[in-house]
Enzyme design. Structure first.
Site, PDB file in Angstrom:
ATOM      1  N   LYS A 141       0.743  -0.896  -0.029  1.00  0.00           N
ATOM      2  CA  LYS A 141      -0.252   0.158   0.297  1.00  0.00           C
ATOM      3  C   LYS A 141       0.737   1.025  -0.048  1.00  0.00           C
ATOM      4  O   LYS A 141       2.199   1.219   0.452  1.00  0.00           O
ATOM      5  CB  LYS A 141      -0.881   0.541   1.147  1.00  0.00           C
ATOM      6  CG  LYS A 141       0.106  -0.389   2.504  1.00  0.00           C
ATOM      7  CD  LYS A 141      -0.923   1.007   4.114  1.00  0.00           C
ATOM      8  CE  LYS A 141      -0.752   2.287   2.931  1.00  0.00           C
ATOM      9  NZ  LYS A 141       0.095   2.763   4.456  1.00  0.00           N
ATOM     10  N   LYS A 183      -1.192  -8.824  11.809  1.00  0.00           N
ATOM     11  CA  LYS A 183      -1.091  -8.817  12.598  1.00  0.00           C
ATOM     12  C   LYS A 183      -1.311  -9.872  13.821  1.00  0.00           C
ATOM     13  O   LYS A 183      -2.892 -10.561  13.445  1.00  0.00           O
ATOM     14  CB  LYS A 183      -0.677  -7.621  13.830  1.00  0.00           C
ATOM     15  CG  LYS A 183      -0.603  -6.292  12.555  1.00  0.00           C
ATOM     16  CD  LYS A 183      -0.949  -5.001  13.581  1.00  0.00           C
ATOM     17  CE  LYS A 183      -0.181  -3.376  12.977  1.00  0.00           C
ATOM     18  NZ  LYS A 183       1.530  -3.558  13.710  1.00  0.00           N
ATOM     19  N   ASP A 191      -2.838   7.323   4.232  1.00  0.00           N
ATOM     20  CA  ASP A 191      -1.786   6.379   4.142  1.00  0.00           C
ATOM     21  C   ASP A 191      -2.276   5.258   6.064  1.00  0.00           C
ATOM     22  O   ASP A 191      -1.922   4.534   6.114  1.00  0.00           O
ATOM     23  CB  ASP A 191      -1.077   7.525   5.500  1.00  0.00           C
ATOM     24  CG  ASP A 191       0.774   7.321   5.810  1.00  0.00           C
ATOM     25  OD1 ASP A 191       0.548   6.175   5.237  1.00  0.00           O
ATOM     26  OD2 ASP A 191       0.604   6.349   7.265  1.00  0.00           O
ATOM     27  N   HIS A 204      -5.716   0.350   6.603  1.00  0.00           N
ATOM     28  CA  HIS A 204      -5.215  -0.570   8.334  1.00  0.00           C
ATOM     29  C   HIS A 204      -6.827  -0.381   8.597  1.00  0.00           C
ATOM     30  O   HIS A 204      -7.734  -0.761   8.772  1.00  0.00           O
ATOM     31  CB  HIS A 204      -4.184   0.614   8.652  1.00  0.00           C
ATOM     32  CG  HIS A 204      -3.034   0.012   8.294  1.00  0.00           C
ATOM     33  ND1 HIS A 204      -2.376  -0.740   7.753  1.00  0.00           N
ATOM     34  CD2 HIS A 204      -2.251   1.038   8.341  1.00  0.00           C
ATOM     35  CE1 HIS A 204      -1.882  -0.271   6.587  1.00  0.00           C
ATOM     36  NE2 HIS A 204      -1.396   0.601   6.936  1.00  0.00           N
ATOM     37  N   LYS A 214      -0.116  11.199  14.485  1.00  0.00           N
ATOM     38  CA  LYS A 214       1.036  10.810  14.320  1.00  0.00           C
ATOM     39  C   LYS A 214       0.785  11.397  15.403  1.00  0.00           C
ATOM     40  O   LYS A 214       0.690  13.033  15.806  1.00  0.00           O
ATOM     41  CB  LYS A 214       1.761  11.566  13.622  1.00  0.00           C
ATOM     42  CG  LYS A 214       2.079   9.963  12.221  1.00  0.00           C
ATOM     43  CD  LYS A 214       2.820  10.232  11.033  1.00  0.00           C
ATOM     44  CE  LYS A 214       2.723   9.246  10.505  1.00  0.00           C
ATOM     45  NZ  LYS A 214       2.874   7.487  10.473  1.00  0.00           N
TER      46      LYS A 214
END
Ligand code: BG6
Length: 513
Positions: free
Chosen positions: A156, A190, A243, A248, A348
């Site tokens: 990605k 994960k 992103d 995700h 972030k």
């Protein structure tokens, strides 16, 4: 230690072998698979890049990555030397067809030497802009022709928006069949993410309450302490929505909201997840302001250290309007989830690194306890801790010890570390092993990627048409902009403080105070 079946003989070709992803993630993961007997006995890692390297120098560079980034620590010299014997380097010009012919010859020679047909995996650890070019040239050089053995792995982001994603998918599918294409979303590798399926579908007791009748709302938080570091050049053109959310967070939502699969066949799981994406209520441009929040970090303090603001990071425009924080509210229009809000947030430079999903159940229909018993009452909830803590916490009300009935929220905790006493493999270990064994369950199919983009396009369009006027609007080290708090507060709810799985909070004996 996981027990692996050894994959068939494999030639793994990494494009971008001198780059960061190979150094930090891919080779540390391959080396751990090697240590745990998860690599094929006949295995060749062919490293490709445009820079000058010899076999020796690329091995030294890769070992440095293992020493720094492997979850099992620095590589023991003897084991590294055994692994390194499988690694070689080919300097390559990706725009020149003759290099692909050389690659074909190298692969043929290796197969001849092994007297075996090998899986041929082309891993594109390269900037997204050149995926199409390499895929075409691999196709033209007949390197995609072995339908059962040739595989291409792409990272990605797949595209920058829906049109570019469709263009990439169409080029990939011109040369490779869909079953040969492995689109990585490393979150799906994960352990705790895969465990969502086990938790939901291997236990009969959760499904009956997993719906609009009992669930009040769901929050998904993926918070990072890190800033953009050295990735400013890429990130400033991407932002948090592209992103993190497009892939995700939407994948996490799919796993929480999907219907039970009939089997664990790759396409069955992926169909059920795609159904969720199709069912998400489309956001129109008109809705964007009401259901989203965006933010960008300014300078601040994190764990006692002063950190700079996003606009001061290397390769970031000094007046950048790229979001480093995104939050949104989604609804899944189907029988199970109608009217249950799903709140997603990621950012972030937040105070803690934590990824978790919180399922909040509704309040009891009738409160039988006297008012003074229920001060501080919270409906039950379930928290799926993805990282860094790995486990599940069930939060419910219990009676405090004492003569009076006083309710108090308590936690029941399952910790991976305590239950299994074994470290989890890194996501890339799982995903690389899956590619070698030809299992695409944990990879994104073209339609999922395109559906994710369709959903986010109105937000991306509005955000680019109406640049933010208040950036930077959160300080590094805080939980994001005020608008994200308001997004959920308007519905009378709050983002919960992340759960600390490993440390049970000390029980406060209110009765004796
Ligand atoms: C990547 C993003 O996909 O995921 C990064 O591009 C982000 O910006 C990373 O930092 C987070 O991954 P993890 O596994 O550290 O949560």
């Amino acid at each position: 230690m996981p027990h692996y079946l050894r994959p068939e003989p494999t030639i793994l070709v990494i494009f971008g072998a001198a780059g960061d992803l190979t150094h930090r993630k891919l080779v540390p993961a391959l080396f751990n698979l090697f240590l745990e007997s998860g690599l094929p006995e006949r295995f060749q890692l062919l490293c490709i890049d445009r820079v000058e390297h010899t076999d020796e120098s690329i091995r030294a560079y890769l070992k440095d990555g293992v020493d720094q980034f492997s979850r099992t620590g620095p590589a023991p010299a003897d084991r590294w030397n055994e692994f390194a014997a499988h690694v070689s380097y080919l300097r390559f010009d990706i725009t020149d067809a003759s290099y692909y012919d050389d690659l074909r010859k190298r692969i043929d020679e290796t197969e001849k030497k092994w007297k075996a047909n090998a899986a041929q995996v082309f891993y594109l650890a390269i900037p997204p802009g050149i995926i199409e070019d390499i895929a075409c040239r691999l196709g033209d050089a007949k390197l995609a022709a072995e339908r059962d053995r040739a595989r291409i792995v792409v990272e990605k982001p797949i595209g920058h928006d829906k049109d570019s994603a469709m263009a990439i998918n169409s080029v990939l599918r011109r040369h490779f069949q869909e079953r040969q294409i492995f689109r990585i979303d490393h979150y799906l590798g994960k352990e705790t993410v895969q465990n969502i399926l086990a938790f939901r579908f291997a236990n009969a007791c959760f499904e009956p309450v997993w719906n609009r009748r009992y669930v009040d709302h769901v929050t998904i938080t993926v918070a990072e302490q890190v800033g953009v570091g050295r990735r400013g050049g890429y990130y400033d053109k991407a932002g948090a929505l592209r992103d993190m959310v497009q892939n995700h967070l939407l994948q996490l939502l799919c796993l929480i909201a999907m219907e039970p699969p009939v089997s664990f066949e790759a396409d069955e799981i992926r169909n059920k997840k795609t159904d969720v994406l199709h069912a998400i209520h489309p956001i129109t441009e008109h809705d964007v302001a009401a259901v989203t929040a965006r933010g960008q970090y300014g300078p601040g303090w994190l764990e006692g250290e002063h950190v700079q603001g996003y606009r001061e990071e290397p390769d970031v425009a000094p007046n950048s309007s790229t979001e480093t924080f995104a939050a949104l509210k989604l609804f899944v229009d189907n029988w199970r989830w109608q009217d249950v809000p799903f709140y997603l947030r990621t950012g972030k430079r937040l105070p803690r690194q934590v990824s978790e999903i919180s399922i909040r159940f509704g309040a009891v229909p009738h409160q039988s306890f006297p008012r003074e018993s229920t001060i501080g009452y919270q409906p039950a909830g379930l928290v799926i801790c993805i990282q860094p803590d790995e486990g599940i916490v069930l939060k419910f009300q219990a009676k405090q010890p004492g003569q009076h009935i006083r309710l108090s929220p308590v936690d029941m905790r399952f910790s991976y570390r305590q239950a299994f006493q074994t470290p989890s493999p890194d996501a890339y270990e799982t995903l690389l092993w899956d590619v070698m064994t030809d299992d695409s369950t944990l990879f994104m199919r073209a339609d999922q990627v395109e559906c994710g983009w369709s959903l986010l396009m109105p937000i991306l369009d509005v955000w680019s048409q109406v640049p933010p006027t208040d950036f930077a609007n959160y300080q590094a080290g805080t939980w994001g902009p005020e608008s994200a708090e308001l997004l959920i507060a308007r519905d009378g709810r709050t983002w919960l403080q992340p759960t600390l799985l490993e440390e049970a909070p000390p029980h406060k004996d209110v009765e004796n105070e």
